[in-house]
Design a protein around this motif. Structure first.
Motif: not given
Length: 200
Positions: A99-101, A125-129, A143-145, A186-191
């Motif tokens: 998918g898109d994660s 890297v987050i910016e690139q992702a 993104l998650e970790l 943990f997670d982070l959404l693009s928005e």
């Protein structure tokens, strides 16, 4: 256009900053990879690192980074010193076929610790992702970790980059001594990232 596995052929663009260079793994990274993988702190938190870890293991690890790129499932950047180009750690985004994660992972060479380099490199890297694929990014939406509860340095990297703790996997991380530790998720959404949301 149809891509194998439904994803485009990823690349590892070189990203230059004043403090570090992000680039692909090279054969010349073998010795520094050995140093990371035999470091006491690395072994404490990365319990799946094979031991002993010598040149054959380092060569296999580097080959696996290239294989992940070729399969479309993982992109890994070396964090390198901008002057010497020596490896200072790495940052990867894996799970790209699902998918898109993506799942973020990172590690540091002993020489890079305590300087904020991994935190800054992960941020880049987050910016690139989150950058759209047609702009050379990975087109991720989320993104998650995971980080062991006691791995305060890893948790700080996540929090400093705006990740939100979403849960706990109780006694999910086996240590080398046979004990188990909680894994924090943990997670982070693009928005959220676009909005520049600071960790709460």
């Amino acid at each position: 256009m149809e891509f194998p596995h439904g994803v485009p052929p990823w690349n590892v663009p070189v990203i230059e900053t004043d403090r570090f260079r992000l680039r692909a793994y090279r054969d010349s990274d073998v010795e520094r990879t050995i140093e990371v993988s035999n470091d006491e702190l690395s072994l404490q938190w990365l319990s799946k690192i094979p031991q002993p870890f010598g040149r054959p293991e380092a060569e296999r690890y580097i080959a696996s980074r290239h294989e992940g790129l070729a399969s479309g499932d993982r992109v890994t950047w070396v964090i390198a010193d901008p002057a010497s180009d020596e490896l200072l750690g790495d940052v990867s985004v894996a799970g790209l076929l699902s998918g898109d994660s993506g799942e973020l992972g990172y590690c540091a060479h002993p020489a890079a610790r305590g300087r904020g380099l991994v935190t800054a490199a992960v941020g880049r890297v987050i910016e690139q992702a989150f950058l759209p694929v047609d702009q050379g990014g990975l087109g991720r939406r989320r993104l998650e970790l995971v980080a062991a509860r006691g791995n305060l340095a890893s948790i700080k990297v996540a929090q400093s980059n705006g990740f939100t703790q979403t849960g706990v996997r109780r006694a999910a991380d086996r240590r080398r001594d046979g004990s188990y530790e909680d894994l924090l998720t943990f997670d982070l959404l693009s928005e959220e990232h676009r909005a520049g949301r600071l960790p709460g």
